[in-house]
Scaffold this motif. Sequence first.
Motif, PDB file in Angstrom:
ATOM      1  N   ARG A 146      36.280  41.136 -11.402  1.00 54.52           N
ATOM      2  CA  ARG A 146      36.270  39.677 -11.539  1.00 54.52           C
ATOM      3  C   ARG A 146      35.751  39.245 -12.925  1.00 54.52           C
ATOM      4  N   PRO A 147      34.596  39.828 -13.384  1.00 53.76           N
ATOM      5  CA  PRO A 147      34.137  39.421 -14.718  1.00 53.76           C
ATOM      6  C   PRO A 147      35.164  39.724 -15.803  1.00 53.76           C
ATOM      7  N   VAL A 148      35.929  40.843 -15.640  1.00 54.22           N
ATOM      8  CA  VAL A 148      36.928  41.185 -16.660  1.00 54.22           C
ATOM      9  C   VAL A 148      38.000  40.096 -16.719  1.00 54.22           C
ATOM     10  N   SER A 149      38.413  39.614 -15.527  1.00 56.46           N
ATOM     11  CA  SER A 149      39.470  38.591 -15.579  1.00 56.46           C
ATOM     12  C   SER A 149      38.894  37.276 -16.107  1.00 56.46           C
ATOM     13  N   GLU A 150      37.586  37.024 -15.837  1.00 60.01           N
ATOM     14  CA  GLU A 150      36.970  35.811 -16.423  1.00 60.01           C
ATOM     15  C   GLU A 150      36.953  35.919 -17.948  1.00 60.01           C
ATOM     16  N   ILE A 151      36.610  37.144 -18.437  1.00 61.56           N
ATOM     17  CA  ILE A 151      36.584  37.355 -19.893  1.00 61.56           C
ATOM     18  C   ILE A 151      37.982  37.111 -20.462  1.00 61.56           C
ATOM     19  N   ARG A 152      39.012  37.662 -19.752  1.00 64.63           N
ATOM     20  CA  ARG A 152      40.380  37.530 -20.240  1.00 64.63           C
ATOM     21  C   ARG A 152      40.789  36.053 -20.309  1.00 64.63           C
ATOM     22  N   THR A 153      40.450  35.305 -19.234  1.00 59.14           N
ATOM     23  CA  THR A 153      40.837  33.888 -19.211  1.00 59.14           C
ATOM     24  C   THR A 153      40.164  33.148 -20.367  1.00 59.14           C
ATOM     25  N   THR A 154      38.860  33.440 -20.585  1.00 62.71           N
ATOM     26  CA  THR A 154      38.156  32.754 -21.682  1.00 62.71           C
ATOM     27  C   THR A 154      38.797  33.100 -23.019  1.00 62.71           C
ATOM     28  N   VAL A 155      39.066  34.408 -23.236  1.00 61.03           N
ATOM     29  CA  VAL A 155      39.630  34.814 -24.523  1.00 61.03           C
ATOM     30  C   VAL A 155      41.001  34.164 -24.731  1.00 61.03           C
ATOM     31  N   GLU A 156      41.762  34.046 -23.637  1.00 63.18           N
ATOM     32  CA  GLU A 156      43.085  33.417 -23.742  1.00 63.18           C
ATOM     33  C   GLU A 156      42.964  31.988 -24.265  1.00 63.18           C
ATOM     34  N   GLY A 157      41.869  31.314 -23.861  1.00 66.58           N
ATOM     35  CA  GLY A 157      41.679  29.915 -24.245  1.00 66.58           C
ATOM     36  C   GLY A 157      41.090  29.753 -25.638  1.00 66.58           C
ATOM     37  N   ILE A 158      40.642  30.872 -26.241  1.00 63.20           N
ATOM     38  CA  ILE A 158      40.036  30.756 -27.577  1.00 63.20           C
ATOM     39  C   ILE A 158      41.122  30.845 -28.640  1.00 63.20           C
ATOM     40  N   SER A 159      41.147  29.878 -29.534  1.00 61.46           N
ATOM     41  CA  SER A 159      42.163  29.936 -30.595  1.00 61.46           C
ATOM     42  C   SER A 159      41.448  30.109 -31.930  1.00 61.46           C
ATOM     43  N   LEU A 160      42.218  30.457 -32.936  1.00 59.39           N
ATOM     44  CA  LEU A 160      41.626  30.655 -34.268  1.00 59.39           C
ATOM     45  C   LEU A 160      41.019  29.359 -34.796  1.00 59.39           C
ATOM     46  N   ARG A 161      41.507  28.217 -34.279  1.00 58.80           N
ATOM     47  CA  ARG A 161      40.994  26.927 -34.710  1.00 58.80           C
ATOM     48  C   ARG A 161      39.541  26.734 -34.303  1.00 58.80           C
ATOM     49  N   ASP A 162      39.236  27.180 -33.063  1.00 61.92           N
ATOM     50  CA  ASP A 162      37.863  27.008 -32.575  1.00 61.92           C
ATOM     51  C   ASP A 162      37.360  28.321 -31.990  1.00 61.92           C
ATOM     52  N   LEU A 163      36.542  28.988 -32.783  1.00 63.63           N
ATOM     53  CA  LEU A 163      36.029  30.285 -32.342  1.00 63.63           C
ATOM     54  C   LEU A 163      34.585  30.165 -31.854  1.00 63.63           C
ATOM     55  N   SER A 164      34.166  28.930 -31.507  1.00 62.60           N
ATOM     56  CA  SER A 164      32.753  28.748 -31.149  1.00 62.60           C
ATOM     57  C   SER A 164      32.487  29.178 -29.709  1.00 62.60           C
ATOM     58  N   GLU A 165      33.545  29.268 -28.874  1.00 62.50           N
ATOM     59  CA  GLU A 165      33.313  29.621 -27.470  1.00 62.50           C
ATOM     60  C   GLU A 165      32.976  31.107 -27.349  1.00 62.50           C
ATOM     61  N   ARG A 166      32.208  31.431 -26.261  1.00 66.11           N
ATOM     62  CA  ARG A 166      31.859  32.840 -26.031  1.00 66.11           C
ATOM     63  C   ARG A 166      32.241  33.222 -24.611  1.00 66.11           C
ATOM     64  N   VAL A 167      32.528  34.520 -24.383  1.00 66.29           N
ATOM     65  CA  VAL A 167      32.921  34.949 -23.033  1.00 66.29           C
ATOM     66  C   VAL A 167      31.665  35.072 -22.155  1.00 66.29           C
ATOM     67  N   PRO A 168      31.810  34.865 -20.812  1.00 66.35           N
ATOM     68  CA  PRO A 168      30.625  34.987 -19.948  1.00 66.35           C
ATOM     69  C   PRO A 168      30.164  36.447 -19.879  1.00 66.35           C
ATOM     70  N   VAL A 169      28.834  36.647 -19.980  1.00 62.50           N
ATOM     71  CA  VAL A 169      28.287  38.008 -19.915  1.00 62.50           C
ATOM     72  C   VAL A 169      27.710  38.229 -18.512  1.00 62.50           C
ATOM     73  N   PRO A 170      28.309  39.159 -17.716  1.00 58.67           N
ATOM     74  CA  PRO A 170      27.746  39.399 -16.376  1.00 58.67           C
ATOM     75  C   PRO A 170      26.364  40.046 -16.486  1.00 58.67           C
ATOM     76  N   PRO A 171      25.496  39.821 -15.483  1.00 57.36           N
ATOM     77  CA  PRO A 171      24.153  40.402 -15.580  1.00 57.36           C
ATOM     78  C   PRO A 171      24.216  41.930 -15.538  1.00 57.36           C
ATOM     79  N   GLY A 172      23.146  42.575 -16.000  1.00 57.24           N
ATOM     80  CA  GLY A 172      23.083  44.044 -15.980  1.00 57.24           C
ATOM     81  C   GLY A 172      23.520  44.621 -17.314  1.00 57.24           C
ATOM     82  N   ASP A 173      23.625  45.964 -17.317  1.00 59.74           N
ATOM     83  CA  ASP A 173      23.981  46.627 -18.580  1.00 59.74           C
ATOM     84  C   ASP A 173      25.089  47.646 -18.333  1.00 59.74           C
ATOM     85  N   ASP A 174      26.059  47.247 -17.491  1.00 57.04           N
ATOM     86  CA  ASP A 174      27.149  48.187 -17.222  1.00 57.04           C
ATOM     87  C   ASP A 174      28.250  48.024 -18.273  1.00 57.04           C
ATOM     88  N   GLU A 175      29.362  48.790 -18.067  1.00 57.05           N
ATOM     89  CA  GLU A 175      30.429  48.802 -19.072  1.00 57.05           C
ATOM     90  C   GLU A 175      31.000  47.398 -19.289  1.00 57.05           C
TER      91      GLU A 175
END
Length: 492
Positions: A212-241
């Motif tokens: 689920r976090p991977v698809s959230e990351i993908r959706t966020t990255v899809e919405g990021i354009s070169l025009r606005d690079l200020s957004e960041r992907v959600p970081v799930p808790p913990g220190d896994d891959e």
Amino acid sequence: MVATPRGVLGRVLGWWRAAGVQIRSTIAATVLQAVVVAAAGAVLLLALSNNLDNSIDAGNLATAQGVSALVDGDIASSTAVATTDSPNREDLRDAISAASRRRAVVQVLNADGTVIAASDDLRGFTALARELPAAGGTRTLERALPFDDDPYRFTALGGAVDSTRFTVLIGQSLGTGEDTLHAAEVALTVAGPLLLLAVAGATYLFIGRSLRPVSEIRTTVEGISLRDLSERVPVPPGDDEVSQLARTMNAMLADLDRATTAQRQFVSDASHELRSPVATLRAAADIALTVPDRADRGDLAVLVRGEAQRLDRLVADLLLLARVDERSRGSAGTPQRDEVDLDDLVTAEARRLRTATTLDVAVHREPARVLGDGHALSRVLRNLTDNAARHAVSKVSIALHRNGSTAVLDVVNDGPPIPGQDRERVFDRFVRLEESRARDLGGTGLGLAIVREIVLAHGGNVRVLDPDDGPGTCFRIELPISEFPDSPELTD
Ligand SMILES: Nc1ncnc2c1ncn2[C@@H]1O[C@H](COP(=O)(O)OP(=O)(O)OP(=O)(O)O)[C@@H](O)[C@H]1O
Ligand SMILES: [Mg+2]
């Protein structure tokens, strides 16, 4: 069209690749589990069946030994139970009856294989075994008997009394054991698929949750354009891959953000700087065209040449910085690597300064050779001495020392010092301090940026220090030395 096996395989492979990690992992885990359950079930049933056989054989042997001990010479040599009259007869009958009560069937055969005693169930049967074991030996065999649906498992024990051989056969129905085996088979056929279902469900849910976090990351990255690079992907808790991936992604986005902002700033600063000489040139041309009487041709020519020179320098600096940028991104090959004598560059630069200015120029140089681009390094020295001359009151000094395997080059002038908070900033592109702007010392603020890029590309560093003697500004460059030419130290 007939589907070839290759075509079918290709379609299955295509489906498998398109199925997604969640489905693929679930199928793989379930198939693996099915193989393990089937193998474990087969081993279990085999072990159970062996165990049942062994326990029947052990019971049969014990009974056979008990019966065998009661067979005497008369019985062994008789041809039929009815005609034998032996004192042991009662014991033998009791033993056979006792065995019958334990649901065993019994036959005692003489040396010829004729039945000489039998339990009630087997009365009237001919010998159930044809190949008889030697005295003391045993054989096991299975036979179907007309009064039972299940086969019987027999142990034949060979015996001898006064060299007269006989055989005791004890058999037990395999019915009970078969029932146990059947029950185990049923349990496995019911529990196995249930287990598989549970594994498939659990794997599907678990992988789904992990992805689920991977698809959230993908959706966020899809919405990021070169025009606005200020957004960041959600970081799930913990220190896994996945959280490491999110953090790496955010670091990359931050780098991209910084780089595009810097690039945008650079382009806007560059256009701004280019506009002012272009505007001056246009204004000069307008005056020459509209009021030709007022325009002095000599003055105009000087003005135009000055602005053209400024433009020329600016464009050259921009090109140089663009080339350095490309090289640092690895897209323009490695920098040139010739052997460059820094002391020669210092001598040439001091000579130029003495000719071009009225300043007091002091030089101290030790021989130092570095690997790199001679043209670029002389550009570094030129930019530093130009700055020093521009900001000096009366004195500039250039000193080249060796410190271990490092060449240390100090360019010092006795002008006003650069304030502490600006000592890093002056190396940024298009930065000119207030004092330079106020005194309109010319320049575009690219000189030190070029110095820093070239020095870094040569594996060195540059910084601003306070001079050792008195007020002023010192620019110190440190570069790794390639070798130490054996020539004397020079000061003038
Ligand atoms: N020796 C120095 N003493 C005092 N200030 C300095 C000295 N060298 C540089 N600076 C300050 O740092 C600023 C940036 O220097 P830099 O060489 O990058 O640009 P510039 O000299 O203004 O223009 P350019 O070198 O592109 O012609 C200068 O504008 C000046 O304010
Ligand atoms: Mg400069």
